[in-house]
Scaffold this motif. Structure first.
Motif, short mmCIF file in Angstrom:
data_model
loop_
_atom_site.label_atom_id
_atom_site.label_comp_id
_atom_site.label_asym_id
_atom_site.label_seq_id
_atom_site.Cartn_x
_atom_site.Cartn_y
_atom_site.Cartn_z
N PHE A 133 0.77 -1.08 -0.08
CA PHE A 133 0.05 -0.06 0.04
C PHE A 133 0.98 1.46 0.03
N ASP A 134 2.24 1.35 0.25
CA ASP A 134 3.01 2.36 0.14
C ASP A 134 3.97 2.33 -1.10
N ALA A 161 0.02 4.79 -8.12
CA ALA A 161 0.14 5.02 -9.83
C ALA A 161 -1.35 4.86 -10.38
N ALA A 162 -2.26 4.33 -9.63
CA ALA A 162 -3.79 4.38 -10.21
C ALA A 162 -4.63 5.67 -10.47
#
Length: 210
Positions: free
Chosen positions: A194-195, A201-202
């Motif tokens: 998650f980091d 990038a999404a």
């Protein structure tokens, strides 16, 4: 301890399933949950979205899938006598208990099970009266306060980027839908993914449609 804000509308079968599954999926983790009822219709309109149940084949699929998911997870569930329905009375009733824009787990569960267990009409006067007695609101659900709290919750959710229910928000990150619960567990458990770029990038991926 992480704090989860759980946005829901009682009209959503997935909100019911996620509510029931949340403690199971997150067992062993340290977290607290605040439940915030929102009005799904206006929330979708703010996003320019059509309600899933407004697409007839999708509507049928949602009902079939929700019942199958309930069976697969061992969650008691029956479709209400009518769906969709106007969830405003239920939303305002839930918010009239605390008076601060939240609905505790007892009240949230009582309203969700009122809709998704028994197969009755959620808005039948006798059933609504029995639900109100069980919930014991401290304020009149029809007064200006309950209406304002619901509007504020819905606007808050839209400002955060919420586009459907159920949505769980933690540290400003949105986890949408029943199927996001395992993902939420990984985040709460400290998964390093998650980091990294998989999450960030999404938001920057260009669209090929104009």
């Amino acid at each position: 301890m992480k704090h989860i804000v759980f946005y829901l509308d009682f009209v959503s079968p997935y909100a019911y399933l996620a509510f029931e599954r949340l403690p199971v999926v997150l067992e062993g983790l340290s977290y607290a949950v605040t439940y915030r009822p929102v009005f799904l219709g206006p929330l979708l309109r703010q996003r320019g979205q059509k309600a899933p149940v407004d697409v007839p084949p999708k509507r049928e699929w949602i009902y079939r899938q929700a019942l199958w998911l309930a069976r697969a997870h061992g969650v008691p569930m029956e479709m209400p006598a009518l769906h969709p329905f106007d969830s405003l009375p239920l939303l305002r009733l839930a918010l009239a208990r605390a008076g601060d824009g939240t609905s505790n787990r007892f009240v949230t569960g009582a309203v969700l099970r009122h809709v998704w267990q028994g197969g009755g009409d959620p808005l039948a006067p006798d059933r609504l009266q029995a639900l109100a007695q069980a919930v014991a609101p401290a304020h009149d659900p029809q007064d200006a306060q309950a209406k304002q709290l619901l509007r504020a919750n819905t606007d808050e959710a839209a400002a955060l980027g919420v586009f459907g229910v159920p949505t769980m928000v933690v540290d400003g990150r949105l986890f949408w839908g029943l199927d996001a619960l395992p993902m939420l567990r990984d985040y709460l458990g400290g998964d390093a993914w998650f980091d990294g770029p998989g999450w960030t990038a999404a938001a920057h991926l260009p669209s090929g449609l104009h």
